[in-house]
Design an enzyme around this catalytic site. Structure first.
Site, PDB file in Angstrom:
ATOM      1  N   HIS A 198     -10.598  -2.965  -1.046  1.00  0.00           N
ATOM      2  CA  HIS A 198     -11.505  -2.417  -0.025  1.00  0.00           C
ATOM      3  C   HIS A 198     -12.574  -1.563  -0.702  1.00  0.00           C
ATOM      4  CE1 HIS A 198      -8.895  -3.355   3.500  1.00  0.00           C
ATOM      5  NE2 HIS A 198      -7.944  -3.277   2.606  1.00  0.00           N
ATOM      6  N   TYR A 242       0.840  -1.198   0.000  1.00  0.00           N
ATOM      7  CA  TYR A 242       0.000   0.000   0.000  1.00  0.00           C
ATOM      8  C   TYR A 242       0.877   1.252   0.000  1.00  0.00           C
ATOM      9  CZ  TYR A 242      -4.148  -2.697   1.447  1.00  0.00           C
ATOM     10  OH  TYR A 242      -5.201  -3.569   1.519  1.00  0.00           O
ATOM     11  N   TYR A 278      -0.326 -10.023   0.463  1.00  0.00           N
ATOM     12  CA  TYR A 278       0.756  -9.494   1.313  1.00  0.00           C
ATOM     13  C   TYR A 278       0.715 -10.128   2.693  1.00  0.00           C
ATOM     14  CZ  TYR A 278      -2.978  -6.364   3.009  1.00  0.00           C
ATOM     15  OH  TYR A 278      -4.140  -5.850   3.512  1.00  0.00           O
ATOM     16  N   HIS A 325      -7.206  -8.466  -2.336  1.00  0.00           N
ATOM     17  CA  HIS A 325      -8.531  -7.890  -2.081  1.00  0.00           C
ATOM     18  C   HIS A 325      -8.537  -6.404  -2.400  1.00  0.00           C
ATOM     19  CE1 HIS A 325      -6.232  -7.288   1.643  1.00  0.00           C
ATOM     20  NE2 HIS A 325      -6.923  -6.176   1.769  1.00  0.00           N
ATOM     21  N   ARG A 349      -2.647 -12.099   3.609  1.00  0.00           N
ATOM     22  CA  ARG A 349      -3.988 -11.723   3.152  1.00  0.00           C
ATOM     23  C   ARG A 349      -4.175 -12.130   1.692  1.00  0.00           C
ATOM     24  NH1 ARG A 349      -7.487  -8.164   4.684  1.00  0.00           N
ATOM     25  NH2 ARG A 349      -8.792  -9.924   4.184  1.00  0.00           N
TER      26      ARG A 349
END
Lengths: 158, 227
Positions: free
Chosen positions: B152, B98, B137, B150, B147
């Protein structure tokens, strides 16, 4: 009825995406009766929650604020005008570790009479009602959100 | 209320961060008619520009990764379209990193990718984003925790009760059954609702794979939304 899409946590990494310019100011433009609200989001051990997002809304007002490393947030609102009951703000809490967001309300400390007869406050156990009422602190109002444990904030199911 | 409800609980010990953050008290239930019809937040101050729906065009160059299209309809629980409502998305880049300053995963940032988008649904409730497929990640929930890929999503809808923040997953991801966050939803049918499907009708040949993901917001009152 169709099943609603389930909720998932906002996670820790929304800070680059959800904030927007002047997001902590609940309405555009200047207002002489604007009040600054400051608070802290705390977890079950009283530690600050540094990755929460608070939204405050009522009528034409909407504010969004991410907590900082101290769990602190702030926003600026006008006290809403309501036709019956006590004025309040809808407060929505998102955070890492919250698989669903939480709904609560912030009532105003200088509305004792209206707060006493408010039908939502009346639904809340008297010993916990104070968690929904902001405290006057000089020129600002303080409203802390305790997610768990001692002094846990009252949350609502809609 | 709805006949079926697939919501996760607040406390889900497999997802460690819930342990000190899940309230211990039951929420105070307000009578439906007091709150359900209450209009939702006016999100009109949140800026939405046309280019916000294409996450691959926000910088000088194109981001690395697999270009994809994510589209779907936003509906209420009577299956009626939710029009002109705000959809916000955010995600990791193709390497699983991110932009957020809180992310310290040792994977490269992409100077051509921020990973945040906004769009309003159209008259039929459709949204559409162009982006790159996010990478998986690691996270520190437990040893060797990863995870699944995905995106959000945050949506408003017409009422306070329709507010939704959730995550969309990709079909066939082998990390899905291992994920404590998705597995917090007790009923497997509820987990399925968060997995997009590969959609050749959305796919643009020679350009980008398409994924279809419809979203159902709580509540059935078709009140107009402030845009």
């Amino acid at each position: 009825m169709t099943a609603p899409t389930p909720s998932q946590t906002v996670g820790p990494f929304f800070g680059f995406a959800l904030p927007f310019a002047n997001d902590a100011k609940a309405s555009a433009g200047e207002s002489p009766d604007a009040i600054r609200v400051e608070g802290q989001v705390l977890d079950g051990t009283g530690d600050p929650v540094g990755d929460a997002l608070i939204e405050a809304s009522q009528g034409d007002q909407f504010a969004r604020c991410r907590t900082d490393g101290e769990g602190a947030f702030h926003f600026t609102v006008r006290k809403p005008v309501v036709s019956n009951g006590a004025p309040y703000l809808n407060i929505t809490v998102f955070a890492r570790g919250l698989l669903r967001h939480l709904h609560t309300r912030m009532y105003f400390p200088d509305e004792d009479g209206a707060n006493r007869v408010d039908r939502v406050l009346a639904l809340v156990d008297e010993s916990r009602r104070h968690t929904l009422i902001a405290r006057r602190d000089g020129a600002i109002l303080r409203f802390d959100v305790r997610l768990q444990g001692e002094g846990e904030t009252v949350f609502f199911a809609l | 209320m709805n006949d079926v409800d697939y919501e996760p609980p607040y406390l889900h010990p497999d997802y460690r961060s819930t342990e000190l953050r899940a309230p211990k008290h039951e929420p105070v239930r307000l009578p439906d008619e007091w709150f359900h019809d209450a209009p939702g937040p006016v999100f009109g101050r949140i800026p939405v520009r046309d280019e916000d729906a294409d996450l691959t065009r926000q910088h000088r160059g194109e981001p690395l990764g697999e270009r994809i299209i994510i589209t779907g309809r936003v509906l209420d629980s009577d299956a009626q379209p939710v029009r002109k409502t705000l959809v916000e998305v955010w995600q990791a880049n193709a390497a699983g990193r991110y932009v957020d300053s809180a992310d310290d995963h040792a994977a490269p940032l992409d100077p051509n990718f921020t990973g945040a988008g906004r769009a309003l649904t159209d008259q039929d409730g459709f949204y559409r984003f162009v982006t790159v497929k996010p990478g998986a990640y690691p996270w520190r929930n437990h040893l060797n925790a990863w995870r699944p890929a995905h995106v959000h999503f945050s949506l408003f809808g017409p009422s306070l009760a329709s507010r939704l923040v959730t995550q969309m997953y990709f079909p066939g991801d082998p990390l899905i059954p291992l994920d404590p966050i998705l597995s917090s939803i007790p009923d497997p049918r509820g987990r399925e609702l968060l997995i997009a499907r590969l959609d050749l009708d959305t796919t643009v040949p020679e350009w980008a794979l398409g994924y279809r993901w419809d979203i159902v917001l709580r509540g059935s009152r078709a009140t107009p939304t402030e845009a």
